[in-house]
Design a protein around this motif. Structure first.
Motif, short mmCIF file in Angstrom:
data_model
loop_
_atom_site.label_atom_id
_atom_site.label_comp_id
_atom_site.label_asym_id
_atom_site.label_seq_id
_atom_site.Cartn_x
_atom_site.Cartn_y
_atom_site.Cartn_z
N ALA A 123 0.81 -1.22 0.00
CA ALA A 123 0.00 0.00 0.00
C ALA A 123 0.84 1.27 0.00
CB ALA A 123 -0.94 -0.01 1.20
N LYS A 124 1.85 1.35 0.88
CA LYS A 124 2.62 2.58 1.03
C LYS A 124 3.43 2.89 -0.22
CE LYS A 124 6.22 4.79 3.78
NZ LYS A 124 7.16 4.66 4.94
N GLY A 126 3.08 1.55 -3.16
CA GLY A 126 2.15 1.68 -4.28
C GLY A 126 1.61 3.10 -4.40
N ARG A 127 1.25 3.70 -3.27
CA ARG A 127 0.77 5.09 -3.31
C ARG A 127 1.86 6.03 -3.79
NH1 ARG A 127 -1.65 3.72 1.63
NH2 ARG A 127 0.06 4.73 2.78
N ARG A 128 3.08 5.83 -3.30
CA ARG A 128 4.19 6.71 -3.70
C ARG A 128 4.45 6.65 -5.20
NH1 ARG A 128 6.52 10.03 0.48
NH2 ARG A 128 6.45 8.88 2.43
N SER A 130 2.36 5.44 -7.54
CA SER A 130 1.12 5.38 -8.33
C SER A 130 0.93 4.00 -8.96
CB SER A 130 1.10 6.48 -9.41
OG SER A 130 1.17 7.76 -8.83
N SER A 132 -0.60 -0.20 -8.33
CA SER A 132 -1.45 -1.09 -7.56
C SER A 132 -0.59 -1.77 -6.50
CB SER A 132 -2.07 -2.15 -8.48
OG SER A 132 -2.53 -3.26 -7.73
N PRO A 133 -1.15 -2.05 -5.31
CA PRO A 133 -0.36 -2.72 -4.26
C PRO A 133 0.19 -4.08 -4.69
CG PRO A 133 -2.36 -1.79 -3.33
CD PRO A 133 -2.48 -1.66 -4.82
#
Length: 253
Positions: A123-124, A126-128, A130, A132-133
């Motif tokens: 999650a972390k 992936g957000r950074r 852009s 998918s996890p």
């Protein structure tokens, strides 16, 4: 008629002696002149001997030494003495690689890959980036060296799809940004945060510093010329070998 004598806490002075700040400055000048004749790693004479030679009290001498330790010119080794420290490296806050920075300062850059993994972004990260996890990323941990000395531990995250054929040996002792350029990736801009921290036991062992030694924590997100994330990097730099350098410009009209 005035006399010249050593006071109880200072270099030779006229009547009334010198105020403490002036004495400390004088001791600092004497110590700096001494450092010019010494090499990195050389030991200073004992505080007792230095105080006698300079004609100052131990507290005055210690205050001057403390200032040079804080500046990174000297280092204290518990139970051993005070030594000439390695010079600190000025790190400009620009988007350049560690390799380029060291070469510009006349130092020999190097590095060693500590770990090289392919894993799900999570999650972390992936957000950074852009992503998918569940998308795969490279997580690469490197020790950065200058003239053979450990300087920083860098943990790099990037989408595996960006350089699918990347191998561990591709990053041994070379610039990651140079590798990106060779594969047609054009860097655009980045955002970096910096905060003080201390080393963990594992970081201290790798960097060759005491546990909980002062350090800088850098976190950087770099994008390409189209605005897509390229890398997220977390780096721990030795606080005793680095100082930050800012170039300031006047505001426009």
């Amino acid at each position: 008629m005035g006399t010249t004598a050593r006071g109880a806490d200072g270099l030779r002075s006229g009547d009334g002696g010198q105020p403490a700040p002036t004495k400390r400055r004088a001791v600092r000048r004497e110590l700096l002149a001494m450092l010019d004749a010494l090499e990195v790693g050389d030991a200073l004479p004992s505080e007792r001997r230095l105080a006698e030679e300079l004609g100052v009290s131990r507290p005055t001498l210690r205050a001057a030494i403390d200032g040079l330790v804080a500046e990174g010119r000297l280092e204290r080794r518990h139970g051993s003495g005070t030594y000439v420290a390695e010079p600190r490296i000025a790190v400009p806050l620009t988007m350049t690689s560690f390799t380029e920075d060291m070469i510009r300062r006349g130092m020999r850059p190097g590095g060693r890959v500590l770990s090289f993994r392919v894993e799900a972004a999570g999650a972390k990260i992936g957000r950074r980036l852009s992503l998918s996890p569940v998308e795969e990323v490279f997580t690469i941990r490197r020790l950065r060296l200058a003239d053979g000395s450990p300087m920083a531990i860098e943990t790099l995250h990037m989408a595996r799809a960006l350089l699918p054929g990347l191998r561990r040996e591709d990053l041994e002792g070379r610039s990651f940004y140079e590798l990106l350029r060779e594969h047609g990736v054009v860097l655009g801009a980045g955002v970096e945060t910096i905060e003080p921290t201390v080393t963990t036991p594992e970081e201290a062992e790798v960097l060759g510093v005491p546990v909980h030694a002062p350090a800088f924590l850098f976190e950087r997100l770099t994008r390409d010329d189209r605005g897509s994330p390229v890398e997220f990097v977390r780096s721990v730099y030795r606080g005793d070998r680095y100082r930050l350098e800012l170039e300031l410009r006047p505001p426009g009209d």
